[in-house]
Design a protein around this motif. Structure first.
Motif, PDB file in Angstrom:
ATOM      1  N   ASP A   1       0.821  -1.218   0.000  1.00 37.29           N
ATOM      2  CA  ASP A   1       0.000   0.000   0.000  1.00 37.29           C
ATOM      3  C   ASP A   1       0.853   1.265   0.000  1.00 37.29           C
ATOM      4  OD1 ASP A   1      -2.331  -1.410  -0.106  1.00 37.29           O
ATOM      5  OD2 ASP A   1      -2.782  -1.253   2.033  1.00 37.29           O
TER       6      ASP A   1
ATOM      7  N   GLN B   1     -11.924   7.925   1.678  1.00 37.16           N
ATOM      8  CA  GLN B   1     -11.320   7.662   2.979  1.00 37.16           C
ATOM      9  C   GLN B   1     -10.186   6.650   2.883  1.00 37.16           C
ATOM     10  OE1 GLN B   1     -14.591   6.440   5.434  1.00 37.16           O
ATOM     11  NE2 GLN B   1     -15.543   8.473   5.473  1.00 37.16           N
ATOM     12  N   VAL B   2     -10.396   5.594   2.114  1.00 37.52           N
ATOM     13  CA  VAL B   2      -9.363   4.563   1.990  1.00 37.52           C
ATOM     14  C   VAL B   2      -8.137   5.119   1.287  1.00 37.52           C
ATOM     15  CG1 VAL B   2      -8.798   2.346   0.917  1.00 37.52           C
ATOM     16  CG2 VAL B   2     -10.990   2.649   2.075  1.00 37.52           C
TER      17      VAL B   2
ATOM     18  N   LYS C   1      -6.162   7.561   3.435  1.00 39.01           N
ATOM     19  CA  LYS C   1      -5.373   6.862   4.450  1.00 39.01           C
ATOM     20  C   LYS C   1      -4.125   6.232   3.837  1.00 39.01           C
ATOM     21  CE  LYS C   1      -5.725   3.219   7.944  1.00 39.01           C
ATOM     22  NZ  LYS C   1      -6.623   2.200   8.559  1.00 39.01           N
TER      23      LYS C   1
ATOM     24  N   GLY D   1      -1.635   9.033   2.977  1.00 41.84           N
ATOM     25  CA  GLY D   1      -1.056   9.596   4.196  1.00 41.84           C
ATOM     26  C   GLY D   1      -0.040   8.675   4.834  1.00 41.84           C
ATOM     27  N   GLN D   2      -0.339   7.390   4.888  1.00 38.80           N
ATOM     28  CA  GLN D   2       0.612   6.437   5.469  1.00 38.80           C
ATOM     29  C   GLN D   2       1.874   6.321   4.624  1.00 38.80           C
ATOM     30  OE1 GLN D   2      -1.673   2.824   5.881  1.00 38.80           O
ATOM     31  NE2 GLN D   2      -2.574   3.461   7.830  1.00 38.80           N
TER      32      GLN D   2
ATOM     33  N   VAL E   1      -8.357  15.248   4.895  1.00 40.79           N
ATOM     34  CA  VAL E   1      -7.756  14.397   5.915  1.00 40.79           C
ATOM     35  C   VAL E   1      -6.405  14.977   6.270  1.00 40.79           C
ATOM     36  CG1 VAL E   1      -7.021  12.069   6.502  1.00 40.79           C
ATOM     37  CG2 VAL E   1      -8.963  12.410   4.970  1.00 40.79           C
TER      38      VAL E   1
ATOM     39  N   HIS F   1      -2.939  14.559   7.737  1.00 38.17           N
ATOM     40  CA  HIS F   1      -1.965  13.549   8.148  1.00 38.17           C
ATOM     41  C   HIS F   1      -0.716  14.294   8.623  1.00 38.17           C
ATOM     42  CE1 HIS F   1      -3.963   9.890   6.794  1.00 38.17           C
ATOM     43  NE2 HIS F   1      -4.431  10.612   5.818  1.00 38.17           N
TER      44      HIS F   1
END
Length: 398
Positions: free
Chosen positions: A238, A322-323, A326, A329-330, A394, A396
């Protein structure tokens, strides 16, 4: 007068013909050893030495491979292989190549080099000096693939594929099918060196891990990321997907998204990605950047995709936002933890805020403190419907 002019032209032609040198450094094809792939591994007995392996074509043996019932190549005899692999060690790549040249009766020719595979341990030492003998050659193309291998790189050049008699072409064609990059040049020897000298962006290469026994080819596991010319870590899974979305690298991709209520998954076929980056207050103790990613795709199906009502489409769109937010951001956080700006955020500072740019060394200290705000929008199609979702913000923090 006409005859004198004709004689004059004849004399001039003969004089010019004497100045033509021809192919003064040409080598007959029968005396060339055509190198298809090259691998660089650490020497087992000398920690600072390298082992260079070259895959040399044997045109007289280039026949379609026979396969048994299990699908494995039956040409196990080295005399029947369409390639020959020669390995030698040396204090550096140039010395190892010179030792190989002295061990064979043909002249090494790198004009058809397809890929360069480098072991992880060698990449962690630094690749600038390693690449010089290859990159400075006038016959080596700048578009050859480069890979960092977690396993012994020599295994890659020794592998004989099932579906093609020319291993170098088989691997490069397979890589083109597997690699979902819009700017593939960045993963080549020319792209690596270009990013190495570009302010505010770090180079990367494609990471491979082991061999796929079904295809006799290495598996691509993600990005091998660098700080300057030294390998500092990996962006697999990911993290690789998040980097690619942030860098507008996906022209087409299928993403598997969990259903909003946790019952199964649905598939989004990504057809276009567009990202935009803006850096604010780069001189602040903790600067901020806003990354906006727009994803255009189609919902292909899943257990939670049963109706085409507008409310259902909006729910799925928010779930995709949203997915993806995330994941992106990760990925940024992982790069900050490794201290490598493969996203090119520093390049924006260099271009848009030149007075705040203090060099790559200073940016490597600032990048881990950077606060990145990810904004994701999606435009999704499904069953003849067309909807555009709203922005999702979002925050992060690195």
């Amino acid at each position: 007068m006409t005859r004198c002019r004709a004689w004059l032209y004849t004399i001039i032609c003969f004089a010019l013909a004497g100045l033509v040198t021809g192919c003064w450094d040409g080598v007959e094809l029968q005396r060339r050893a055509v190198v298809l792939m090259m691998a660089i591994d650490p020497a087992p007995d000398h920690p600072d030495w390298v082992v260079v392996s070259v895959q040399i074509a044997r045109p007289q043996r280039a026949q379609p491979p026979s396969t048994g019932g299990s699908g494995s190549t039956s040409g196990g005899n080295k005399e029947d292989r369409p390639i020959a692999v020669v390995s030698r060690e040396g204090r550096d790549v140039a010395e190892a190549l010179q030792t190989i040249q002295l061990a064979i009766n043909r002249v090494l020719f790198f004009g058809h080099l397809q890929a360069l595979v480098i072991h992880e341990q060698v990449a962690r030492r630094g690749l600038a000096a390693v690449l010089n003998p290859v990159a400075q050659s006038r016959v080596v193309r700048r578009q050859i693939w480069m890979f960092v291998s977690r396993e012994r790189a020599e295994q890659v050049v020794n592998a004989l594929p099932v579906l093609d008699v020319i291993p170098g072409m088989h691997f490069t064609n397979l890589f083109r099918n597997q690699i979902i990059l819009r700017r593939q040049y960045d993963a080549t020897i020319g792209g690596f060196r270009q990013r190495l000298v570009t302010p505010g962006v770090e180079p990367y290469l494609l990471g491979i891990d082991g061999m796929d026994p079904r295809l006799s080819a290495p598996r691509i596991v993600g990005l091998a990321v660098f700080a300057d010319d030294r390998l500092v870590g990996w962006l697999p899974g990911d993290d690789y997907v998040g980097w690619a979305l942030a860098d507008s690298q996906f022209p087409r991709l299928d993403l598997t998204i969990p259903c909003p209520h946790g019952h199964g998954q649905f598939v989004v076929n990504v057809t276009r990605v567009r990202s935009r980056l803006r850096v604010m207050n780069p001189d602040a103790p903790r600067p901020k950047a806003v990354l906006h990613v727009h994803v255009h795709g189609m919902i292909e199906g899943g257990p939670c995709v049963q109706k085409e009502r507008e409310a259902d489409i909006q729910v799925l769109s928010r779930q995709v936002q949203q997915v993806l937010a995330k994941i992106i951001g990760q990925s940024i956080q992982k790069a900050q933890h490794l201290g490598t700006d493969v996203f090119g955020i520093g390049r924006q500072v260099y271009r848009m805020h030149p007075s705040a740019w203090h060099g790559d060394a200073a940016w490597r200290q600032t990048f881990p403190r950077l606060r990145v705000i990810v904004q994701v929008t999606t435009r999704l199609d499904y069953m003849q419907t067309y909807r555009q979702s709203a922005l999702l913000y979002v925050d992060h923090e690195g």
